[in-house]
Enzyme design. Structure first.
Site, PDB file in Angstrom:
ATOM      1  N   SER A   3      -6.495   4.604  13.039  1.00 27.55           N
ATOM      2  CA  SER A   3      -6.341   4.207  14.437  1.00 27.55           C
ATOM      3  C   SER A   3      -5.818   2.780  14.538  1.00 27.55           C
ATOM      4  O   SER A   3      -6.311   1.877  13.862  1.00 27.55           O
ATOM      5  CB  SER A   3      -7.679   4.295  15.179  1.00 27.55           C
ATOM      6  N   THR A   7      -7.810  -3.439  10.326  1.00 27.58           N
ATOM      7  CA  THR A   7      -6.968  -3.188   9.152  1.00 27.58           C
ATOM      8  C   THR A   7      -5.706  -2.430   9.542  1.00 27.58           C
ATOM      9  O   THR A   7      -4.617  -2.738   9.059  1.00 27.58           O
ATOM     10  CB  THR A   7      -7.747  -2.417   8.073  1.00 27.58           C
ATOM     11  N   CYS A   8      -5.832  -1.453  10.412  1.00 31.58           N
ATOM     12  CA  CYS A   8      -4.663  -0.688  10.865  1.00 31.58           C
ATOM     13  C   CYS A   8      -3.689  -1.595  11.617  1.00 31.58           C
ATOM     14  O   CYS A   8      -2.472  -1.532  11.407  1.00 31.58           O
ATOM     15  CB  CYS A   8      -5.089   0.482  11.736  1.00 31.58           C
ATOM     16  N   ALA A   9      -4.216  -2.430  12.469  1.00 31.61           N
ATOM     17  CA  ALA A   9      -3.384  -3.371  13.212  1.00 31.61           C
ATOM     18  C   ALA A   9      -2.678  -4.330  12.257  1.00 31.61           C
ATOM     19  O   ALA A   9      -1.483  -4.616  12.414  1.00 31.61           O
ATOM     20  CB  ALA A   9      -4.239  -4.147  14.214  1.00 31.61           C
TER      21      ALA A   9
END
Length: 165
Positions: A54, A59-61
Site C-alpha cells: 500500500s 516503506t512503500c512511499a
C-alpha cells in the site's frame, strides 16, 4: 510459495516471482483516471515493476519516491508502481509528492497479484501484494527479480537499476 516476513512474523505469497529469462504475462491495471493499462501500453520499453502492499505506508512511499527520482535518468525505461490501493489514492499520493516519472497503477480489479505470484495468502496483509521488484528488458523478458524478504524493508534499488544496463 515465497516465505517472507512482516516485522519478523511469517507471511506467505501465492507463489514465486517469474524466473529470469521468462516473459512476463500481460496485465490490465488501472491508472488514476480509471484508464486500463496493459503490457502493450509500455511496448518497447524496459520496465521496472515496483510492487508493494500500500502506498499509505512509509516503506512503500519511500520506494515510490526513490524509483521516481531514479527514473528520470533512465533511457527507454518506465517504472510501474503496482498495489491494490484504489486508483484515487494512488493519484492523490503521486500528485502530493510530485511523482511524475513513474506510472502508478492499481490491481484492485485484476489478477496481476496472482499472475505475477505476489498475492499474500495469509497474515493481516492477506489479499494485498508483497514487496517485490521485477525488471524486464524492452522485449518483456525478466532480467532481475527481488522478493523482499521483510515487507518493512526497502528493495535493493541499486541492483534493480543495474539490471537495466
Amino acid at each position: 510459495m515465497s516465505n517472507i516476513t512482516l516485522k519478523g512474523n511469517a507471511v506467505n505469497t501465492i507463489g514465486t516471482l517469474p524466473s529470469v529469462g521468462t516473459t512476463v504475462r500481460d496485465f490490465a491495471l488501472v491508472d488514476s483516471g480509471l484508464n486500463v493499462k496493459t503490457l502493450q501500453s509500455f511496448e518497447g520499453k524496459k520496465k521496472v515493476f515496483n510492487i508493494f502492499p500500500s502506498i499509505d505506508t512509509p516503506t512503500c512511499a519511500s520506494s515510490a519516491r526513490k524509483f521516481n527520482e531514479e527514473a528520470s535518468a533512465l533511457d527507454n525505461t518506465v517504472v510501474i508502481n503496482v498495489s491494490k490501493d484504489l486508483p484515487f489514492a494512488l493519484g492523490r499520493f503521486c500528485a502530493a509528492e510530485g511523482l511524475n516519472n513513474v506510472e502508478t497503477l492499481s490491481d484492485f480489479r485484476s489478477s496481476f497479484g496472482d499472475d505475477y505470484e505476489v498475492s499474500i495468502t495469509d497474515s493481516p496483509l492477506k489479499g494485498l501484494l508483497s514487496r517485490a521488484v521485477i525488471v524486464t528488458d524492452a522485449d518483456n523478458k525478466v532480467v532481475y527479480t527481488e522478493q523482499v524478504a521483510e515487507i518493512a524493508d526497502e528493495p535493493d534499488y541499486a541492483a534493480a537499476l543495474a539490471a537495466l544496463k
